[in-house]
Each structure stands twice: as C-alpha cells, then as structure tokens.
Design a protein around this motif. Structure first.
Motif, PDB file in Angstrom:
ATOM      1  N   LEU A  52       0.792  -1.234   0.000  1.00 14.50           N
ATOM      2  CA  LEU A  52       0.000   0.000   0.000  1.00 14.50           C
ATOM      3  C   LEU A  52       0.823   1.281   0.000  1.00 14.50           C
ATOM      4  O   LEU A  52       0.496   2.241  -0.689  1.00 14.50           O
ATOM      5  CB  LEU A  52      -0.911   0.025   1.236  1.00 14.50           C
ATOM      6  CG  LEU A  52      -2.219  -0.744   1.141  1.00 14.50           C
ATOM      7  CD1 LEU A  52      -2.838  -0.858   2.523  1.00 14.50           C
ATOM      8  CD2 LEU A  52      -3.169  -0.024   0.200  1.00 14.50           C
ATOM      9  N   PHE A  86      -6.876   4.006   5.373  1.00 15.36           N
ATOM     10  CA  PHE A  86      -7.237   2.599   5.221  1.00 15.36           C
ATOM     11  C   PHE A  86      -7.629   1.969   6.552  1.00 15.36           C
ATOM     12  O   PHE A  86      -8.541   1.132   6.606  1.00 15.36           O
ATOM     13  CB  PHE A  86      -6.101   1.830   4.555  1.00 15.36           C
ATOM     14  CG  PHE A  86      -6.042   2.040   3.062  1.00 15.36           C
ATOM     15  CD1 PHE A  86      -6.971   1.435   2.233  1.00 15.36           C
ATOM     16  CD2 PHE A  86      -5.083   2.866   2.503  1.00 15.36           C
ATOM     17  CE1 PHE A  86      -6.935   1.636   0.851  1.00 15.36           C
ATOM     18  CE2 PHE A  86      -5.040   3.070   1.123  1.00 15.36           C
ATOM     19  CZ  PHE A  86      -5.968   2.460   0.301  1.00 15.36           C
ATOM     20  N   PRO A 103      -1.649  -5.019   3.787  1.00 17.30           N
ATOM     21  CA  PRO A 103      -2.809  -5.437   4.582  1.00 17.30           C
ATOM     22  C   PRO A 103      -2.462  -6.722   5.329  1.00 17.30           C
ATOM     23  O   PRO A 103      -1.735  -7.575   4.806  1.00 17.30           O
ATOM     24  CB  PRO A 103      -3.888  -5.676   3.523  1.00 17.30           C
ATOM     25  CG  PRO A 103      -3.150  -5.966   2.261  1.00 17.30           C
ATOM     26  CD  PRO A 103      -1.892  -5.154   2.329  1.00 17.30           C
ATOM     27  N   VAL A 111      -8.091  -4.862  -0.174  1.00 14.02           N
ATOM     28  CA  VAL A 111      -7.982  -3.422  -0.426  1.00 14.02           C
ATOM     29  C   VAL A 111      -9.063  -2.974  -1.393  1.00 14.02           C
ATOM     30  O   VAL A 111      -9.758  -1.978  -1.169  1.00 14.02           O
ATOM     31  CB  VAL A 111      -6.590  -3.066  -0.974  1.00 14.02           C
ATOM     32  CG1 VAL A 111      -6.489  -1.573  -1.268  1.00 14.02           C
ATOM     33  CG2 VAL A 111      -5.502  -3.498   0.009  1.00 14.02           C
TER      34      VAL A 111
END
Length: 409
Positions: A52, A86, A103, A111
């Motif tokens: 990410l 997030f 994640p 995601v």
C-alpha cells in the motif's frame, strides 16, 4: 444525456482515490473504467498482496518531476494519512522490512473490497466495460463512449495510467488525449522492469536469488546504485534492486553500452574477502575449489564465478595461486554483465515519463492549459522506486485531484 459534477476516467488506485475525494461533500461523481472491474492494478501489486505505501516516504525516491512538485502533492496526503485512511475503513495493516506496508490479510483483494464499499457509501456511480472514444469541451466536458453514450461533466479527472502492463488497461489513451488537448508528453520508458543481458549464463542459474549491491555504469560513469534482492532469470536479471534502476537504463541502452555490476559481499572489502578465501583454501587444501566455495555463495553460482574468474573448479584448493584467489574475490565483488535490452512495456510495473509537470498546477493537479481538467497517478511524469512508493503517488495525487475538482464547483 447524464450530467455529473466530476467525471473520472480510469479506476486504478489514483482514479478510485480521486472519486472518493471528489465525492466527500456530496457531489455527483462518475468513475469510468474500461475493464469489467475496478482496481485491477491494485490486485496485481505486491505479488497480489498490495504494498500500500512505505513508512519511509522520501521525495528522493520519486523521479521525473521536480522534487518540489512531488513534495507539494505528497504533503497533502502522505503515508501517515494513507495509513489512517485505510485503517479508518477497517483494513488492518502491518509493516514489513524496509518500511513496506501491507494489509494483514496479505490479499490485495481486501484493499479493493474496502474501496468499493467506500465508493458505494459516497454514492459514486461506477461505469464498467466503458471505453471513452472522444473527449471534447464547450460549456461542459463531453465524453463520447464507444457504445454511443454521451457523458457531460463540469470537471474531468484523467487517471488512465501510462503504458505499463497494458493487459490491466493502461493503453496510453490518456496520454493521447492529453497531447490532443495541448499538453506535452515526455518520452515514455519502461520503469520497474526486468533487464535482458547479453550474457547467456544467467539461464543456468535462473531462479537463484541473492541480496547484493547492484550498480549500473555507462562509459565508465555511474548511473545509479541500489542494495536489495536480485533474481537471476533465463533472460537476465530481475528483482527490486535491478528493476528500480531500469528507469535510468532505459534512455541510454539504445545508444550506449550499459553495464550492471553485482557486489555479492557488500559488507566487506575485496581485500578482506580475499583473505577469507585464502584461509578457507588453506584449511581445505585437499578439497576441489568448487567445494570450498559452497559456504560462500549459492551452489548454482559457483561454476559461474569460477568460469568468469578463469579458475578450474576441479583443482585442489591448495594449488590455486594468489592471483587466482584475488580474481575470485574480485569477481564476487564485481560480477559484471552487459545490458542487451529492457523487457517490454507490458512487463513493466510502471512507466517513466508522461505529462510534463510544468503544465500542471502542483498544488491542485489542475491543468494550466485547460481549466477544469485534472490529472492523477502514473499519467503524470512521476514514477518511483519499488516498495510502495508508486502506490503512495497514486493515493496522494488521486486525493489532491479529487479534492480540488470538488472545491472548484
């Protein structure tokens, strides 16, 4: 004919973030995607795990645009805001080596799923399997789709990516439209892509992975250098440490000879390494040379190192001269290959080049040529090192473009 406050072309990471940002205040937002699902590029990142962002975002890890342009965008939505964004959506994150953020599910699909939920929550309309054929502007932006439909919008965000991985939808359409609308597009090169070498021996060690310092030169001058994971392949070299240097190799390789140098023992000097080899050979003088190197490097690399060093691997270690030992040490510290070419754009993770940043407002990402037109993501002449930096650019630029496309209403 349907009219929107903001229309966004391209539902990759930048386009999705732009849609979320533009819709935060209740504006009518349309997200247009030529694929049958959003976020296909997200699904492909981080080997399907989705890197990410990176805890250690630094402007010098970004290339193409001036540092001031990049910092102006990143500062508005940095890695800390990305992480919070997030986590607020319910995605649990974890930090791995070199600051990489993933994640906890290790699934990129997680995601995409939480982003889809956020888009729905913000009432963003999503149009899938929709290819934009033509863009024009009078009072409003007019988007003509291949199926004949017309979309009207007050403002337009183009987030269609570059030309890398066209199987995911990046065909260069946005760059074509930008040129037609008066923007300058710099030369497009593959970035974060493996390298083909002239030496064929790499196929004999295909699949071998090492951690090494790797640097590139042309005409004896340093181009770039990195430290990290290196992978030998049937065609040459891959892995983050090589791929992150491909954007610097690309403009040179067609005109000049480019060399890649590999230091397999970056933490010790050539002299110290030679002494270690001498000690090893003296203690195991009756062993074949090839067997004495088993504890130093991956076994499949041994024959290659000895071949390049000109040392017979079947000879007894005690019979190897000082010059032979020094040559082995030198090879281990500077294993050199010649670049043949870069792998094709379809294999690149991102492209270098794009819309030149002098024609874009660094604070808003609005076009300085056409008011009401914004750009986000890889279509802009910004690319970055591997490790979550390119996705951070997508999140940051998408957020800024969406935010100001909304405010200008």
């Amino acid at each position: 004919m349907t009219k929107y406050d903001v229309a966004i072309i391209g539902a990759g990471p930048a386009g999705i973030m732009a849609a979320i940002s533009a819709s935060e205040n209740g504006k009518r937002v349309l997200l247009i995607e030529k694929n049958d699902q959003i976020g296909r590029k997200i699904l492909a990142t981080g080997n399907g795990r989705c890197n990410l962002t990176n805890r250690n975002i630094k402007v010098e890890r970004f290339h193409g645009a001036t540092p001031s342009f990049v910092s102006s965008v990143i500062a508005q939505f940095d890695q800390n805001k990305t992480i919070k964004f997030f986590e607020d959506l319910g995605l649990m994150l974890k930090e791995e080596d070199r600051g990489r953020i993933f994640p906890r599910t290790n699934q990129a699909s997680s995601v995409v799923e939480i982003l889809e939920y956020k888009l729905k929550e913000n009432n963003v309309e999503i149009l899938l399997n929709a290819t934009v054929k033509k863009i024009s502007k009078d009072t409003n932006w007019n988007l003509l789709l291949e199926d004949g439909r017309n979309i009207l919008s007050d403002r337009l965000i183009i987030a269609t990516g570059g030309k890398a991985a066209h199987y995911l939808g990046s065909s260069g359409d946005g760059l074509f439209w930008a040129r037609n609308m008066g923007h300058t597009v710099s030369s497009i090169y593959a970035a974060l892509v493996p390298v083909e070498t002239q030496e064929a021996w790499t196929k004999d060690v295909s699949g071998v992975k090492v951690e090494a310092k790797v640097w590139t030169t042309s005409n004896g001058e340093m181009i770039s250098d990195k430290y990290g994971d290196l992978l030998f392949t049937h065609f040459g070299l891959s892995g983050p440490v090589v791929m992150s240097q491909s954007r610097f190799i690309a403009p040179l390789v067609e005109q000049k000879e480019v060399k890649i140098h590999i230091d397999l023992f970056n933490d010790i000097s050539e002299e110290v390494l030679a002494k270690n080899i001498l000690r090893n050979f003296e203690m195991n003088g009756k062993k074949a040379v090839k067997n004495c190197l088993v504890g130093l490097i991956p076994q499949r690399l041994i024959s290659i190192i000895l071949m390049i060093s000109g040392v017979d691997g079947e000879r007894k270690a005690a019979e190897v001269s000082r010059e032979g030992r020094m040559t082995i040490a030198k090879t281990l510290k500077d294993l050199t290959l010649t670049v043949k070419s870069l792998r094709p754009l379809k294999e690149a993770q991102v492209t270098a080049g794009g819309i030149v940043c002098d024609e874009i407002n660094s604070g808003t990402l609005e076009s300085l040529i056409l008011p009401g037109l914004y750009f986000a993501g890889e279509i802009i002449d910004v690319d970055a090192d591997s490790g979550g930096f390119n996705l951070q650019w997508a999140w940051s630029s998408g957020y800024v473009a969406g935010k100001f496309a909304d405010r200008d209403s």
